[in-house]
Design a protein around this motif. Sequence first.
Motif, PDB file in Angstrom:
ATOM      1  N   PHE A 110       0.830  -1.202   0.000  1.00 57.51           N
ATOM      2  CA  PHE A 110       0.000   0.000   0.000  1.00 57.51           C
ATOM      3  C   PHE A 110       0.871   1.262   0.000  1.00 57.51           C
ATOM      4  N   LEU A 149      -6.900  -3.077   1.540  1.00 55.46           N
ATOM      5  CA  LEU A 149      -5.960  -2.003   1.185  1.00 55.46           C
ATOM      6  C   LEU A 149      -5.903  -1.776  -0.335  1.00 55.46           C
ATOM      7  N   ARG A 150      -6.707  -2.560  -1.048  1.00 55.57           N
ATOM      8  CA  ARG A 150      -6.820  -2.429  -2.518  1.00 55.57           C
ATOM      9  C   ARG A 150      -5.466  -2.568  -3.218  1.00 55.57           C
ATOM     10  N   VAL A 151      -4.762  -3.611  -2.837  1.00 52.45           N
ATOM     11  CA  VAL A 151      -3.447  -3.822  -3.436  1.00 52.45           C
ATOM     12  C   VAL A 151      -3.312  -5.220  -4.064  1.00 52.45           C
TER      13      VAL A 151
END
Lengths: 199, 68
Positions: A155, A188-190
Amino acid sequence: MEFSFQNKKIILNKTLSELDNFVIRFTKLLDHFNVKYVIVSGYVSIIFGRSRHTEDIDLLIEHLSFEQFEQLWKNVLIKFECINTDDPKEAYHNFLTENVAIRFSEKGIFIPNIEFKFVKTDLDKWTLDNRIELALSNSTLFISPIELQIAFKLFLGSEKDFEDAKHIYNIFKDHLNKKLFGEFLLKLRVEKIAKQVLS
Amino acid sequence: MNLPNIDLEELKKDREKNHAERMKFIDMYTDWLKKTPNEIWSKQHANFIDSGITIVNSRIINKKSEKI
């Protein structure tokens, strides 16, 4: 590298660096005063052999009252100094309770230093509550859960952070809680960057 | 002053290549770490980490001496 990792506890016996000894000297004071902490920085990857230097070690600390903090401060300042201020009231009221970190180094030695801050977010609190006990040679440290450490490094997103993430992932990939790791990647959108960096 | 011509596309390719090489190095290095006994890798690692601390602090001390 030989280590064991079971039930939120890692056991690693190795030759300690001066950096390791510095962190141990500081955290022993926290342990002595029953102050709960967790190490969250790139130092976590360095403990496990990452070949890079660092100037600071980030510690998240449970929230302390001013009286608790002052007692700790007096004892820390026997061997360490605070880089930001020599006034405990200022350190507490103008820095820590405003979510600004203070830094401690050993007297006369600027680097390395401890970045000391109170937990603030839910993620901070979760990290502290779910910290991993690391039995490091004859000492004990508490570090961030590995799954979160990797996801959070992805992130943060700098070249150094990606390298830290890949290093820890490579070392721990057979020991990870895959479900927890996947959930943090998602939160964390990773996920996409994880595929690129960790494969 | 004459500045050099900069080929941004070429620089971007070099940056990507450098990134890929760094990642490959980490794979090679962690493979070595995982198969190397703790007493060997950690001694080398401690020497490397300690050398960085010594260099930085000696620079700071030298700068302080220059000011005095």
